[in-house]
Design a protein around this motif. Structure first.
Motif, PDB file in Angstrom:
ATOM      1  N   PRO A  84      -7.793  11.240   5.599  1.00 15.44           N
ATOM      2  CA  PRO A  84      -7.176  11.759   4.377  1.00 15.44           C
ATOM      3  C   PRO A  84      -6.782  13.233   4.484  1.00 15.44           C
ATOM      4  O   PRO A  84      -5.749  13.642   3.948  1.00 15.44           O
ATOM      5  N   GLY A  85      -7.587  14.039   5.165  1.00 19.12           N
ATOM      6  CA  GLY A  85      -7.249  15.449   5.294  1.00 19.12           C
ATOM      7  C   GLY A  85      -5.960  15.659   6.058  1.00 19.12           C
ATOM      8  O   GLY A  85      -5.095  16.443   5.642  1.00 19.12           O
ATOM      9  N   ALA A  86      -5.812  14.954   7.180  1.00 22.34           N
ATOM     10  CA  ALA A  86      -4.586  15.074   7.971  1.00 22.34           C
ATOM     11  C   ALA A  86      -3.378  14.602   7.179  1.00 22.34           C
ATOM     12  O   ALA A  86      -2.293  15.200   7.252  1.00 22.34           O
ATOM     13  N   ASN A  87      -3.552  13.546   6.396  1.00 22.41           N
ATOM     14  CA  ASN A  87      -2.441  13.048   5.585  1.00 22.41           C
ATOM     15  C   ASN A  87      -2.032  14.062   4.522  1.00 22.41           C
ATOM     16  O   ASN A  87      -0.838  14.302   4.294  1.00 22.41           O
ATOM     17  N   LEU A  88      -3.028  14.662   3.856  1.00 23.82           N
ATOM     18  CA  LEU A  88      -2.727  15.653   2.822  1.00 23.82           C
ATOM     19  C   LEU A  88      -2.078  16.896   3.429  1.00 23.82           C
ATOM     20  O   LEU A  88      -1.151  17.472   2.841  1.00 23.82           O
ATOM     21  N   LEU A  89      -2.552  17.326   4.598  1.00 21.15           N
ATOM     22  CA  LEU A  89      -1.933  18.470   5.267  1.00 21.15           C
ATOM     23  C   LEU A  89      -0.470  18.199   5.570  1.00 21.15           C
ATOM     24  O   LEU A  89       0.404  19.046   5.332  1.00 21.15           O
ATOM     25  N   ALA A  90      -0.190  17.006   6.100  1.00 23.21           N
ATOM     26  CA  ALA A  90       1.194  16.655   6.422  1.00 23.21           C
ATOM     27  C   ALA A  90       2.046  16.625   5.156  1.00 23.21           C
ATOM     28  O   ALA A  90       3.190  17.090   5.156  1.00 23.21           O
ATOM     29  N   ALA A  91       1.496  16.089   4.072  1.00 22.99           N
ATOM     30  CA  ALA A  91       2.250  16.020   2.814  1.00 22.99           C
ATOM     31  C   ALA A  91       2.492  17.421   2.250  1.00 22.99           C
ATOM     32  O   ALA A  91       3.576  17.712   1.728  1.00 22.99           O
ATOM     33  N   MET A  92       1.497  18.296   2.360  1.00 22.72           N
ATOM     34  CA  MET A  92       1.674  19.668   1.882  1.00 22.72           C
ATOM     35  C   MET A  92       2.736  20.406   2.691  1.00 22.72           C
ATOM     36  O   MET A  92       3.591  21.108   2.125  1.00 22.72           O
ATOM     37  N   HIS A  93       2.709  20.256   4.000  1.00 20.01           N
ATOM     38  CA  HIS A  93       3.731  20.885   4.835  1.00 20.01           C
ATOM     39  C   HIS A  93       5.112  20.354   4.471  1.00 20.01           C
ATOM     40  O   HIS A  93       6.090  21.111   4.416  1.00 20.01           O
ATOM     41  N   PRO A  98       1.315   2.119   6.166  1.00 22.50           N
ATOM     42  CA  PRO A  98       0.483   2.628   5.072  1.00 22.50           C
ATOM     43  C   PRO A  98      -0.283   3.871   5.514  1.00 22.50           C
ATOM     44  O   PRO A  98      -0.558   4.049   6.706  1.00 22.50           O
ATOM     45  N   VAL A  99      -0.615   4.741   4.554  1.00 20.02           N
ATOM     46  CA  VAL A  99      -1.422   5.900   4.897  1.00 20.02           C
ATOM     47  C   VAL A  99      -2.822   5.431   5.300  1.00 20.02           C
ATOM     48  O   VAL A  99      -3.358   4.477   4.736  1.00 20.02           O
ATOM     49  N   ASP A 100      -3.387   6.096   6.284  1.00 20.20           N
ATOM     50  CA  ASP A 100      -4.674   5.713   6.856  1.00 20.20           C
ATOM     51  C   ASP A 100      -5.790   6.404   6.082  1.00 20.20           C
ATOM     52  O   ASP A 100      -5.905   7.633   6.091  1.00 20.20           O
ATOM     53  N   ASN A 101      -6.621   5.621   5.418  1.00 19.36           N
ATOM     54  CA  ASN A 101      -7.724   6.183   4.641  1.00 19.36           C
ATOM     55  C   ASN A 101      -8.758   6.891   5.504  1.00 19.36           C
ATOM     56  O   ASN A 101      -9.591   7.629   4.977  1.00 19.36           O
ATOM     57  N   ARG A 102      -8.709   6.670   6.810  1.00 20.60           N
ATOM     58  CA  ARG A 102      -9.699   7.296   7.687  1.00 20.60           C
ATOM     59  C   ARG A 102      -9.357   8.747   8.016  1.00 20.60           C
ATOM     60  O   ARG A 102     -10.190   9.456   8.589  1.00 20.60           O
ATOM     61  N   PRO A 145       0.817  -1.211   0.000  1.00 16.60           N
ATOM     62  CA  PRO A 145       0.000   0.000   0.000  1.00 16.60           C
ATOM     63  C   PRO A 145       0.850   1.260   0.000  1.00 16.60           C
ATOM     64  O   PRO A 145       2.059   1.218   0.267  1.00 16.60           O
ATOM     65  N   LEU A 146       0.229   2.397  -0.307  1.00 16.31           N
ATOM     66  CA  LEU A 146       0.939   3.662  -0.284  1.00 16.31           C
ATOM     67  C   LEU A 146       1.330   4.030   1.143  1.00 16.31           C
ATOM     68  O   LEU A 146       0.539   3.907   2.074  1.00 16.31           O
ATOM     69  N   HIS A 147       2.574   4.500   1.311  1.00 13.97           N
ATOM     70  CA  HIS A 147       3.019   5.072   2.579  1.00 13.97           C
ATOM     71  C   HIS A 147       3.160   6.575   2.391  1.00 13.97           C
ATOM     72  O   HIS A 147       2.826   7.116   1.327  1.00 13.97           O
ATOM     73  N   PHE A 148       3.656   7.272   3.409  1.00 12.79           N
ATOM     74  CA  PHE A 148       3.718   8.721   3.339  1.00 12.79           C
ATOM     75  C   PHE A 148       4.556   9.201   2.154  1.00 12.79           C
ATOM     76  O   PHE A 148       4.173  10.147   1.455  1.00 12.79           O
ATOM     77  N   GLY A 149       5.680   8.558   1.893  1.00 18.10           N
ATOM     78  CA  GLY A 149       6.543   8.983   0.793  1.00 18.10           C
ATOM     79  C   GLY A 149       5.864   8.867  -0.547  1.00 18.10           C
ATOM     80  O   GLY A 149       5.985   9.767  -1.403  1.00 18.10           O
ATOM     81  N   ASP A 180      -5.424  -2.680  -6.258  1.00 15.06           N
ATOM     82  CA  ASP A 180      -6.716  -2.153  -5.823  1.00 15.06           C
ATOM     83  C   ASP A 180      -6.569  -1.324  -4.551  1.00 15.06           C
ATOM     84  O   ASP A 180      -7.242  -0.305  -4.391  1.00 15.06           O
ATOM     85  N   THR A 181      -5.700  -1.767  -3.644  1.00 22.26           N
ATOM     86  CA  THR A 181      -5.487  -1.010  -2.408  1.00 22.26           C
ATOM     87  C   THR A 181      -4.980   0.390  -2.710  1.00 22.26           C
ATOM     88  O   THR A 181      -5.448   1.385  -2.145  1.00 22.26           O
ATOM     89  N   ILE A 182      -4.021   0.487  -3.624  1.00 20.88           N
ATOM     90  CA  ILE A 182      -3.453   1.795  -3.985  1.00 20.88           C
ATOM     91  C   ILE A 182      -4.513   2.690  -4.597  1.00 20.88           C
ATOM     92  O   ILE A 182      -4.629   3.878  -4.260  1.00 20.88           O
ATOM     93  N   LEU A 183      -5.314   2.143  -5.500  1.00 20.83           N
ATOM     94  CA  LEU A 183      -6.365   2.941  -6.130  1.00 20.83           C
ATOM     95  C   LEU A 183      -7.383   3.421  -5.097  1.00 20.83           C
ATOM     96  O   LEU A 183      -7.847   4.572  -5.156  1.00 20.83           O
ATOM     97  N   ARG A 184      -7.736   2.573  -4.138  1.00 24.58           N
ATOM     98  CA  ARG A 184      -8.679   2.988  -3.095  1.00 24.58           C
ATOM     99  C   ARG A 184      -8.068   4.058  -2.199  1.00 24.58           C
ATOM    100  O   ARG A 184      -8.770   4.973  -1.742  1.00 24.58           O
ATOM    101  N   GLN A 185      -6.758   3.971  -1.937  1.00 26.08           N
ATOM    102  CA  GLN A 185      -6.101   5.003  -1.139  1.00 26.08           C
ATOM    103  C   GLN A 185      -6.122   6.347  -1.865  1.00 26.08           C
ATOM    104  O   GLN A 185      -6.370   7.386  -1.263  1.00 26.08           O
TER     105      GLN A 185
END
Length: 305
Positions: free
Chosen positions: A254-263, A248-252, A28-32, A69-74
């Motif tokens: 997504p906003g927090a994950n995107l914020l961390a990636a943007m920072h 893996p990134v947590d699908n629950r 699955p996708l991780h933070f990187g 499929d896991t990656i696409l769902r993430q």
């Protein structure tokens, strides 16, 4: 029939900017990998372009069942929605075979029986010094890199790059001894097929770029614009990966994950932007994406999520 009209022909017209995210389904996708997906998405959409997803699933021994499929769902959970249908390299064998035949007929690909031990004795470089073996036995196919293949380009994030491919990388593998297509071949063929104009990916692939450009030139294919992001590393300085147990990134969330990636990418979304809305974050990100915000670094530590 010329290679360009068979293996490279795309079923559609390409927009001026076509980017892509091309994960290998080894897990699955991780933070990187989320950072790479986000940056390539923002760069494409900020330019009014198309963003494609390609599954680089040509190495079955390393792949995890169901990872595609896991990656696409993430991606969907994070509202990173791709244009068109995902392309699967496992369905592109005919194009790779056509490219190998063209290169072989042109004298640019040759069989190699050299073992890893032989290559270790030459510093890992292969410059067509091997003794031909029995073609009935398993063998690799290598590109006969011209001595004058000097590649220079300006990376969007890492600046000026240059390499004498023959002296630095040697004659690299196009078809592995186990019969699997090599990454360098497949990525070049599919980038041309999909009309990829810009490639945003991790700096761990920066050293591969000169080989890919050299192969593009030999096949008379267009060369995309490249931008190599710093890779996200753990506390030990190792690239985040399935092998070092990157979560893996947590699908629950997504906003927090995107914020961390943007920072991590040097972006500063306003505090009043709802972290519960991935769509709002991405809309802001597209409007405020600037390539110059990212430092010319090879790696940056990942945050704790």
């Amino acid at each position: 029939m010329p290679l360009s009209s068979v293996a490279m022909a795309s079923p559609r017209n390409h927009p001026a900017y076509t980017g892509r995210f091309a994960p290998s389904p080894t897990g699955p996708l991780h933070f990187g990998s989320l950072v790479t997906a986000l940056a390539s998405y923002l760069d494409a959409k900020a330019q009014g372009g198309t963003w494609l997803v390609r599954m680089e699933d040509i190495d079955p021994p390393r792949q995890l069942p169901g990872a595609e499929d896991t990656i696409l769902r993430q991606l969907e959970a994070h509202s990173l929605l791709w244009d068109g249908q995902p392309l699967y390299q496992s369905q592109r064998s005919e194009a790779y075979v056509a490219a190998l035949e063209e290169l072989s007929h042109s004298g640019l690909a040759y069989p190699c029986h050299c073992s890893r031990q032989v290559l270790q004795d030459t510093g890992g470089l292969h410059q067509r010094s091997c003794v031909p073996g029995d073609l009935e036995q398993p063998h690799a196919l290598r590109l006969s890199v011209p001595n004058n293949c000097f590649i220079a380009f300006t990376d969007l994030f890492q600046g000026r790059q240059q390499q004498w491919v023959k002296q630095t990388a040697g004659d690299f593998v196009l078809l592995r001894k186990d019969g699997l297509f090599a990454y360098q071949l497949a990525v070049v063929i599919d980038d041309a097929y999909q009309g990829i104009s810009h490639i945003i990916r991790g700096s761990d692939l920066l050293d591969s770029t000169a080989r890919q450009v050299c192969l593009q030139q030999l096949l008379t294919l267009p060369t995309p614009v490249y931008g190599h992001l710093p890779i996200a590393v753990n506390e030990q300085g190792h690239k985040l990966s399935k092998q070092n147990l990157a979560p893996p990134v947590d699908n629950r969330q997504p906003g927090a994950n995107l914020l961390a990636a943007m920072h991590w990418l040097g972006m500063q979304p306003p505090a009043d932007l709802p972290a519960t809305s991935p769509e709002a974050l991405l809309e802001w990100g597209v409007r405020n994406w600037q390539r110059t915000q990212l430092p010319q670094l090879i790696q940056i530590p990942a945050p704790a999520l």
